[in-house]
Design a protein around this motif. Structure first.
Motif, PDB file in Angstrom:
ATOM      1  N   SER A 138       8.002 -24.614  29.248  1.00  0.00           N
ATOM      2  CA  SER A 138       7.937 -23.166  29.031  1.00  0.00           C
ATOM      3  C   SER A 138       7.146 -22.533  30.163  1.00  0.00           C
ATOM      4  O   SER A 138       6.449 -23.214  30.913  1.00  0.00           O
TER       5      SER A 138
ATOM      6  N   LYS B 228      16.067 -16.999  23.717  1.00  0.00           N
ATOM      7  CA  LYS B 228      14.822 -17.045  22.925  1.00  0.00           C
ATOM      8  C   LYS B 228      13.827 -16.009  23.420  1.00  0.00           C
ATOM      9  O   LYS B 228      13.201 -15.306  22.620  1.00  0.00           O
ATOM     10  N   ALA B 229      13.674 -15.881  24.733  1.00  0.00           N
ATOM     11  CA  ALA B 229      12.718 -14.922  25.288  1.00  0.00           C
ATOM     12  C   ALA B 229      13.114 -13.491  24.929  1.00  0.00           C
ATOM     13  O   ALA B 229      12.270 -12.692  24.510  1.00  0.00           O
TER      14      ALA B 229
ATOM     15  N   LYS C 120      14.926 -12.513  22.418  1.00  0.00           N
ATOM     16  CA  LYS C 120      14.717 -12.347  20.972  1.00  0.00           C
ATOM     17  C   LYS C 120      13.233 -12.183  20.647  1.00  0.00           C
ATOM     18  O   LYS C 120      12.855 -11.340  19.843  1.00  0.00           O
ATOM     19  N   ASP C 121      12.392 -13.000  21.290  1.00  0.00           N
ATOM     20  CA  ASP C 121      10.951 -12.941  21.019  1.00  0.00           C
ATOM     21  C   ASP C 121      10.345 -11.594  21.410  1.00  0.00           C
ATOM     22  O   ASP C 121       9.438 -11.108  20.744  1.00  0.00           O
TER      23      ASP C 121
ATOM     24  N   GLY D 230      11.948  -8.664  21.455  1.00  0.00           N
ATOM     25  CA  GLY D 230      12.395  -7.739  20.423  1.00  0.00           C
ATOM     26  C   GLY D 230      12.644  -6.317  20.900  1.00  0.00           C
ATOM     27  O   GLY D 230      12.531  -5.380  20.117  1.00  0.00           O
TER      28      GLY D 230
END
Length: 118
Positions: free
Chosen positions: A38, A93-94, A96-97, A99
């Motif tokens: 990450s 993922k990034a 989505k995180d 937002g």
């Protein structure tokens, strides 16, 4: 010993070895998921509610995904597929995180292609 009993014992041994190997592979895959690379991407300097700020953040996320998922020196198809999958999942993922709707709007939709035989 009877041939039927010998064959059954061999088959049972092979099935048991296969089950053990499969269990080991699943445990290895699960451990690998827990240790995915990450990278922290800062966006404190950006107003991500604007299209311009979201675009800059999306570029940073994409660059970071390529850095953590990149594999130097390997050009075979399976490695390239892994790199592409890793990069896509990292970006998804990034986004989505974070937002942000402005950021999410920059992520192109997934296109699924289904092949059918006639």
């Amino acid at each position: 010993m009877n041939n039927t009993i010998q064959n059954s014992a061999r088959a049972a041994t092979l099935v048991l070895c296969g089950a053990i190997a499969l269990g080991a592979l699943q445990a290895t895959a699960h451990a690998a998921d827990d240790a995915l690379p990450s990278r922290r991407v800062s966006f404190a300097d950006l107003d991500i509610s604007t299209p311009a700020g979201a675009k800059v953040l999306y570029s940073r996320i994409t660059a970071a995904a390529h850095q953590v998922c990149g594999v130097d020196g390997y050009k075979d198809l399976s490695t390239m597929q892994w790199v592409n999958t890793c990069t896509d999942q990292a970006i998804d993922k990034a986004v989505k995180d974070v937002g942000s709707t402005a950021l999410s709007a920059l992520r192109p939709p997934k296109v699924l292609i289904h092949f059918a035989s006639n």
